[in-house]
Design a protein around this motif. Structure first.
Motif, mmCIF file in Angstrom:
data_model
loop_
_atom_site.group_PDB
_atom_site.id
_atom_site.type_symbol
_atom_site.label_atom_id
_atom_site.label_comp_id
_atom_site.label_asym_id
_atom_site.label_seq_id
_atom_site.Cartn_x
_atom_site.Cartn_y
_atom_site.Cartn_z
ATOM 1 N N THR A 253 5.677 3.584 0.926
ATOM 2 C CA THR A 253 5.266 2.352 0.557
ATOM 3 C C THR A 253 5.601 1.161 1.498
ATOM 4 O OG1 THR A 253 5.570 2.892 -1.794
ATOM 5 C CG2 THR A 253 5.515 0.534 -1.305
ATOM 6 N N PHE B 155 0.687 -1.238 0.090
ATOM 7 C CA PHE B 155 -0.016 -0.168 0.073
ATOM 8 C C PHE B 155 0.859 1.243 -0.001
ATOM 9 C CE2 PHE B 155 0.504 -1.198 4.344
ATOM 10 C CZ PHE B 155 0.550 -0.045 5.291
ATOM 11 N N GLU B 156 0.586 2.289 -0.677
ATOM 12 C CA GLU B 156 1.063 3.544 -0.941
ATOM 13 C C GLU B 156 0.319 4.678 -0.517
ATOM 14 O OE1 GLU B 156 4.078 4.128 -4.430
ATOM 15 O OE2 GLU B 156 2.054 4.936 -4.948
ATOM 16 N N TYR B 157 0.918 5.587 0.055
ATOM 17 C CA TYR B 157 -0.004 6.829 0.306
ATOM 18 C C TYR B 157 1.061 8.164 0.423
ATOM 19 C CZ TYR B 157 2.021 5.846 5.010
ATOM 20 O OH TYR B 157 2.899 5.680 6.017
ATOM 21 N N ASP C 78 -5.994 8.969 0.171
ATOM 22 C CA ASP C 78 -6.082 8.071 -0.773
ATOM 23 C C ASP C 78 -4.812 7.192 -0.623
ATOM 24 O OD1 ASP C 78 -8.122 9.391 -2.215
ATOM 25 O OD2 ASP C 78 -6.952 10.617 -3.302
ATOM 26 N N MET D 107 -1.757 -2.477 -4.024
ATOM 27 C CA MET D 107 -1.199 -3.305 -5.283
ATOM 28 C C MET D 107 -0.848 -4.633 -4.642
ATOM 29 S SD MET D 107 1.488 -0.201 -6.126
ATOM 30 C CE MET D 107 1.746 -0.020 -4.325
ATOM 31 N N THR E 289 -3.197 3.617 -2.470
ATOM 32 C CA THR E 289 -3.264 2.956 -3.467
ATOM 33 C C THR E 289 -2.826 1.302 -2.926
ATOM 34 O OG1 THR E 289 -2.550 4.711 -5.112
ATOM 35 C CG2 THR E 289 -2.171 2.154 -5.934
ATOM 36 N N LYS F 213 5.844 9.579 -1.225
ATOM 37 C CA LYS F 213 5.017 8.460 -0.992
ATOM 38 C C LYS F 213 5.554 7.494 -0.260
ATOM 39 C CE LYS F 213 2.479 9.604 -5.232
ATOM 40 N NZ LYS F 213 1.980 9.048 -6.597
ATOM 41 N N GLU G 1 -4.321 -3.561 -8.853
ATOM 42 C CA GLU G 1 -4.333 -2.339 -8.067
ATOM 43 C C GLU G 1 -5.633 -1.858 -7.999
ATOM 44 O OE1 GLU G 1 -2.266 1.468 -9.958
ATOM 45 O OE2 GLU G 1 -0.895 -0.123 -9.751
ATOM 46 N N THR G 2 -5.936 -1.038 -6.935
ATOM 47 C CA THR G 2 -7.235 -0.304 -6.538
ATOM 48 C C THR G 2 -6.697 0.913 -5.647
ATOM 49 O OG1 THR G 2 -9.374 -0.342 -6.155
ATOM 50 C CG2 THR G 2 -7.776 -1.668 -4.637
ATOM 51 N N LYS G 3 -7.517 1.898 -5.706
ATOM 52 C CA LYS G 3 -7.633 3.029 -4.723
ATOM 53 C C LYS G 3 -8.409 2.877 -3.749
ATOM 54 C CE LYS G 3 -4.416 5.799 -7.523
ATOM 55 N NZ LYS G 3 -3.967 7.109 -8.003
#
Length: 191
Positions: A48, A37-39, A178, A182, A180, A46, A158-160
């Motif tokens: 991860t 996950f990334e934010y 938000d 993956m 992301t 960002k 992937e999704t957000k």
């Protein structure tokens, strides 16, 4: 006699075709399946992180162009690269892993384009909250594993999501809402 022979031959071909077209179920390979996950962190970078323990099954029916997935993420396996921060992410402000030790993704709606799946629509349950999400499949491949000879499928998707929708809004919006997600998955065909 010829009619009976032709009927038997067609029936045999029909059974062989239906056996070939049957759905196949694959179990995740623990060493090659994980979720990241990334934010955005305070606008500086960002960040991860990943979950090291992800298990589940994926069923694919290539002929019918259908599929499903049942994935379980061990939220206590979160790996930020920092022991201190792992504990922070597992706290009640975020994953609350004591109360919610797993997150799940379940889907019965695999969308195909041609012969390959391109989306997986389902439900993500995180911190006790269930929301519909669509995973975009960015890579997909099924073939014999070159080392084991076993039938394998692999994918990246992937999704957000918005973390505030899953009761994890601490520090938003300074720490990005938000996120992301993956997923990398490799899975062996079940016999």
């Amino acid at each position: 006699m010829k009619f009976k022979l032709l009927f038997t031959l067609l029936a045999t071909i029909g059974l062989a075709t239906s056996a070939f077209a049957a759905p196949s179920t694959y179990s995740t390979d623990a060493n090659h399946t994980f979720a990241q996950f990334e934010y955005n962190h305070l606008g500086f970078s960002k960040q991860t992180s990943r979950f090291n323990t992800v298990t589940g099954t994926v069923t694919i029916d290539q002929a019918a162009k259908k599929g499903s997935a049942d994935i379980i993420i061990d939220t206590k396996s979160v790996d930020t690269g920092s022991t201190f921060f792992n504990g922070h992410i597992q706290s009640e402000d975020f994953l609350s892993t004591t109360q919610f030790p797993t997150a799940t993704f379940q889907s019965n709606d695999m969308i195909f384009k041609g012969d390959k799946p391109v989306e997986l629509k389902g439900t993500l349950t995180l911190k006790g909250v269930s929301k519909p999400v669509t995973l975009a499949i960015t890579h997909f491949e099924c073939k014999k594993h070159p080392m084991s000879g076993v039938d394998y499928c692999g994918a990246n998707a992937e999704t957000k999501v918005k973390r505030t929708e899953f009761n994890m809004g601490k520090y938003a919006p300074n720490v990005g809402d938000d996120v992301t997600i993956m997923i990398a998955i490799e899975a062996a065909k079940k016999e």
